[in-house]
Design a protein around this motif. Sequence first.
Motif, PDB file in Angstrom:
ATOM      1  N   ASP A 165      42.668 135.800  60.815  1.00 43.56           N
ATOM      2  CA  ASP A 165      42.290 136.738  62.074  1.00 43.56           C
ATOM      3  C   ASP A 165      43.694 138.091  60.843  1.00 43.56           C
ATOM      4  OD1 ASP A 165      41.700 136.638  63.564  1.00 43.56           O
ATOM      5  OD2 ASP A 165      43.353 136.221  65.104  1.00 43.56           O
ATOM      6  N   VAL A 166      44.321 137.151  59.671  1.00 46.11           N
ATOM      7  CA  VAL A 166      45.287 138.000  59.093  1.00 46.11           C
ATOM      8  C   VAL A 166      44.300 138.101  57.435  1.00 46.11           C
ATOM      9  CG1 VAL A 166      46.977 137.448  57.116  1.00 46.11           C
ATOM     10  CG2 VAL A 166      47.367 137.012  59.612  1.00 46.11           C
ATOM     11  N   ALA A 167      43.112 137.634  57.399  1.00 51.11           N
ATOM     12  CA  ALA A 167      42.827 138.059  55.958  1.00 51.11           C
ATOM     13  C   ALA A 167      41.772 138.894  56.846  1.00 51.11           C
ATOM     14  CB  ALA A 167      41.852 136.917  56.126  1.00 51.11           C
ATOM     15  N   ALA A 168      41.087 139.082  57.814  1.00 52.81           N
ATOM     16  CA  ALA A 168      40.411 140.547  58.695  1.00 52.81           C
ATOM     17  C   ALA A 168      41.281 141.469  58.230  1.00 52.81           C
ATOM     18  CB  ALA A 168      40.008 139.740  59.808  1.00 52.81           C
ATOM     19  N   VAL A 169      42.280 140.974  58.915  1.00 51.54           N
ATOM     20  CA  VAL A 169      42.900 142.926  58.343  1.00 51.54           C
ATOM     21  C   VAL A 169      43.249 143.324  57.015  1.00 51.54           C
ATOM     22  CG1 VAL A 169      43.318 142.707  60.069  1.00 51.54           C
ATOM     23  CG2 VAL A 169      45.178 142.518  59.059  1.00 51.54           C
ATOM     24  N   GLY A 170      42.568 142.717  56.024  1.00 53.43           N
ATOM     25  CA  GLY A 170      42.213 143.177  54.711  1.00 53.43           C
ATOM     26  C   GLY A 170      44.089 143.375  54.388  1.00 53.43           C
ATOM     27  N   PRO A 171      44.702 142.267  54.279  1.00 54.29           N
ATOM     28  CA  PRO A 171      46.123 142.467  53.934  1.00 54.29           C
ATOM     29  C   PRO A 171      46.145 142.612  52.453  1.00 54.29           C
ATOM     30  CG  PRO A 171      46.262 140.830  54.090  1.00 54.29           C
ATOM     31  CD  PRO A 171      44.667 141.021  54.812  1.00 54.29           C
ATOM     32  N   ASP A 172      47.283 143.683  51.434  1.00 57.00           N
ATOM     33  CA  ASP A 172      47.877 143.511  50.895  1.00 57.00           C
ATOM     34  C   ASP A 172      48.987 142.501  50.164  1.00 57.00           C
ATOM     35  OD1 ASP A 172      46.117 145.813  50.004  1.00 57.00           O
ATOM     36  OD2 ASP A 172      48.077 147.013  50.613  1.00 57.00           O
ATOM     37  N   LEU A 173      49.566 142.164  51.063  1.00 60.50           N
ATOM     38  CA  LEU A 173      50.668 141.040  50.759  1.00 60.50           C
ATOM     39  C   LEU A 173      51.127 140.388  52.642  1.00 60.50           C
ATOM     40  CD1 LEU A 173      53.321 140.028  49.692  1.00 60.50           C
ATOM     41  CD2 LEU A 173      54.584 142.199  50.589  1.00 60.50           C
ATOM     42  N   TYR A 174      51.382 138.935  52.328  1.00 60.50           N
ATOM     43  CA  TYR A 174      51.575 138.653  53.683  1.00 60.50           C
ATOM     44  C   TYR A 174      53.102 137.581  53.780  1.00 60.50           C
ATOM     45  CZ  TYR A 174      51.064 134.771  57.358  1.00 60.50           C
ATOM     46  OH  TYR A 174      51.994 134.383  58.709  1.00 60.50           O
ATOM     47  N   VAL A 175      53.751 138.396  54.894  1.00 63.03           N
ATOM     48  CA  VAL A 175      54.838 137.805  54.766  1.00 63.03           C
ATOM     49  C   VAL A 175      55.702 136.373  56.071  1.00 63.03           C
ATOM     50  CG1 VAL A 175      57.852 138.269  54.674  1.00 63.03           C
ATOM     51  CG2 VAL A 175      55.567 139.740  53.572  1.00 63.03           C
ATOM     52  N   ALA A 176      56.432 136.083  56.100  1.00 65.43           N
ATOM     53  CA  ALA A 176      56.433 134.618  57.470  1.00 65.43           C
ATOM     54  C   ALA A 176      57.773 134.429  57.094  1.00 65.43           C
ATOM     55  CB  ALA A 176      54.860 134.243  57.608  1.00 65.43           C
ATOM     56  N   GLY A 177      58.596 134.770  58.217  1.00 62.46           N
ATOM     57  CA  GLY A 177      59.595 133.504  58.397  1.00 62.46           C
ATOM     58  C   GLY A 177      59.150 132.716  59.189  1.00 62.46           C
ATOM     59  N   ILE A 195      46.924 130.096  52.259  1.00 61.78           N
ATOM     60  CA  ILE A 195      46.954 131.240  52.898  1.00 61.78           C
ATOM     61  C   ILE A 195      46.577 132.670  51.818  1.00 61.78           C
ATOM     62  CG2 ILE A 195      48.310 133.472  54.555  1.00 61.78           C
ATOM     63  CD1 ILE A 195      50.122 131.555  55.555  1.00 61.78           C
ATOM     64  N   ALA A 196      47.591 132.847  50.715  1.00 57.23           N
ATOM     65  CA  ALA A 196      46.830 133.327  49.796  1.00 57.23           C
ATOM     66  C   ALA A 196      45.736 132.976  49.173  1.00 57.23           C
ATOM     67  CB  ALA A 196      47.726 132.786  48.367  1.00 57.23           C
ATOM     68  N   ARG A 197      44.670 132.294  48.982  1.00 55.96           N
ATOM     69  CA  ARG A 197      43.312 132.166  48.579  1.00 55.96           C
ATOM     70  C   ARG A 197      42.920 132.746  50.081  1.00 55.96           C
ATOM     71  NH1 ARG A 197      43.986 126.057  46.056  1.00 55.96           N
ATOM     72  NH2 ARG A 197      45.418 126.787  43.819  1.00 55.96           N
ATOM     73  N   ALA A 198      42.964 132.530  51.376  1.00 53.44           N
ATOM     74  CA  ALA A 198      42.161 132.942  52.174  1.00 53.44           C
ATOM     75  C   ALA A 198      42.074 134.272  52.576  1.00 53.44           C
ATOM     76  CB  ALA A 198      42.807 132.279  53.971  1.00 53.44           C
ATOM     77  N   THR A 199      43.551 135.160  52.030  1.00 47.95           N
ATOM     78  CA  THR A 199      43.677 136.073  52.734  1.00 47.95           C
ATOM     79  C   THR A 199      43.619 136.889  50.897  1.00 47.95           C
ATOM     80  OG1 THR A 199      45.898 136.576  51.646  1.00 47.95           O
ATOM     81  CG2 THR A 199      45.116 136.206  53.885  1.00 47.95           C
ATOM     82  N   GLY A 200      43.114 136.855  49.843  1.00 47.49           N
ATOM     83  CA  GLY A 200      43.286 138.046  48.702  1.00 47.49           C
ATOM     84  C   GLY A 200      44.640 138.509  48.528  1.00 47.49           C
ATOM     85  N   ALA A 201      45.627 137.666  49.139  1.00 50.42           N
ATOM     86  CA  ALA A 201      46.752 138.486  49.451  1.00 50.42           C
ATOM     87  C   ALA A 201      48.263 137.577  48.399  1.00 50.42           C
ATOM     88  CB  ALA A 201      46.708 139.179  50.090  1.00 50.42           C
ATOM     89  N   PRO A 202      49.194 137.663  48.029  1.00 53.82           N
ATOM     90  CA  PRO A 202      50.279 137.130  47.916  1.00 53.82           C
ATOM     91  C   PRO A 202      50.714 137.276  49.278  1.00 53.82           C
ATOM     92  CG  PRO A 202      50.739 138.914  45.885  1.00 53.82           C
ATOM     93  CD  PRO A 202      49.359 139.411  47.048  1.00 53.82           C
ATOM     94  N   VAL A 203      51.962 135.854  49.103  1.00 54.94           N
ATOM     95  CA  VAL A 203      52.644 135.462  50.091  1.00 54.94           C
ATOM     96  C   VAL A 203      54.169 135.280  49.890  1.00 54.94           C
ATOM     97  CG1 VAL A 203      52.620 133.312  51.855  1.00 54.94           C
ATOM     98  CG2 VAL A 203      50.582 133.896  51.147  1.00 54.94           C
ATOM     99  N   VAL A 204      54.759 136.016  50.969  1.00 53.25           N
ATOM    100  CA  VAL A 204      56.140 135.427  51.135  1.00 53.25           C
ATOM    101  C   VAL A 204      56.855 134.746  51.829  1.00 53.25           C
ATOM    102  CG1 VAL A 204      58.387 136.989  50.866  1.00 53.25           C
ATOM    103  CG2 VAL A 204      56.472 137.651  49.579  1.00 53.25           C
ATOM    104  N   PHE A 205      57.634 132.934  51.747  1.00 53.33           N
ATOM    105  CA  PHE A 205      58.145 132.918  52.731  1.00 53.33           C
ATOM    106  C   PHE A 205      59.329 133.196  53.183  1.00 53.33           C
ATOM    107  CE2 PHE A 205      54.089 129.432  53.718  1.00 53.33           C
ATOM    108  CZ  PHE A 205      53.410 130.397  54.297  1.00 53.33           C
ATOM    109  N   ALA A 206      60.006 133.826  53.386  1.00 51.50           N
ATOM    110  CA  ALA A 206      60.769 133.067  53.393  1.00 51.50           C
ATOM    111  C   ALA A 206      61.500 131.524  54.709  1.00 51.50           C
ATOM    112  CB  ALA A 206      61.660 134.627  54.305  1.00 51.50           C
ATOM    113  N   HIS A 226      54.058 133.529  46.082  1.00 45.93           N
ATOM    114  CA  HIS A 226      53.136 133.028  46.101  1.00 45.93           C
ATOM    115  C   HIS A 226      52.347 134.057  45.549  1.00 45.93           C
ATOM    116  CE1 HIS A 226      53.782 128.768  46.808  1.00 45.93           C
ATOM    117  NE2 HIS A 226      54.648 129.238  47.540  1.00 45.93           N
ATOM    118  N   ALA A 227      51.371 134.399  44.178  1.00 46.36           N
ATOM    119  CA  ALA A 227      50.080 134.625  44.208  1.00 46.36           C
ATOM    120  C   ALA A 227      49.189 134.892  44.796  1.00 46.36           C
ATOM    121  CB  ALA A 227      50.548 134.988  42.086  1.00 46.36           C
ATOM    122  N   ALA A 228      48.286 135.641  44.205  1.00 45.41           N
ATOM    123  CA  ALA A 228      47.123 135.221  45.180  1.00 45.41           C
ATOM    124  C   ALA A 228      46.549 134.617  44.919  1.00 45.41           C
ATOM    125  CB  ALA A 228      46.692 136.706  45.605  1.00 45.41           C
TER     126      ALA A 228
END
Length: 256
Positions: A165-177, A195-206, A226-228
């Motif tokens: 679902d996240v990949a389908a919205v075309g994000p520039d970045l993914y962030v999760a706590g 997640i980075a590879r599935a979305t093609g977007a960098p990922v921030v995990f806090a 993480h980079a994309a």
Amino acid sequence: MVCRRPGPAYGDDGAVLDPLTVAACQPPVAVRDVCANVATHAEAVRRAGARLVAFPELSLTGYDLEADPVDVDDPALLPLVEACAGVGTVALVGAPVRTAAGVEHVATLRVDADGVGVAYLKTHLGGAEARRFAPGPGAAVTVVDGHRVALGICRDTGVAAHVRDVAAVGPDLYVAGLVHQPDELDEQRARAVRIARATGAPVVFASCAGPGGPSYPATAGHSGVHAADGTVLDEVDAEPGAIARATLAGLGRGAG
């Protein structure tokens, strides 16, 4: 650290987007003490030197499923709003919330110079959470300087339907706590890569560090960016108070 894609990045309005400096913070947790947690969040925002700062799941209360819901209009949150305004930061923080209809959720709040609002409601609840909280409606995006930031909370990151679902919205970045047990660190890292590879977007995990609540006497920490392609751009250790940081360029969907 900088992750670059070739060519300029563009927003929905066609404007070239600036690089985005992001940070993942893991402040010490004072369980059920919102005022103390607001103070440590505000300090982290001022230290982070980032436009977008992410915090762990339920970071304003600690991971205590009996903690009172946080009201976005509570004056106790004002020091965090003021810190964000002072350094030009958008903070994504974790809290339990209650809707006007009386339904409770695990939420990500967006805090910036304009105040506090609910940005995302956790979709995939874990374990005892479902006895109190309702699931959110699904994937959500918040926009920061034209960048589309998709959001998740802890268990969401391990659910294939959420990632799709996240990949389908075309994000520039993914962030999760997150709040993870120390022995879940390898899975935490693997999820960021997936997640980075599935979305093609960098990922921030806090990720929560130190004691996180009654069921988390110790937690994994190791917040990171993480980079994309899944490459680690920055990762900290398990020490409370540590901050992972990276500057991300080429985030727009017109890049490369």
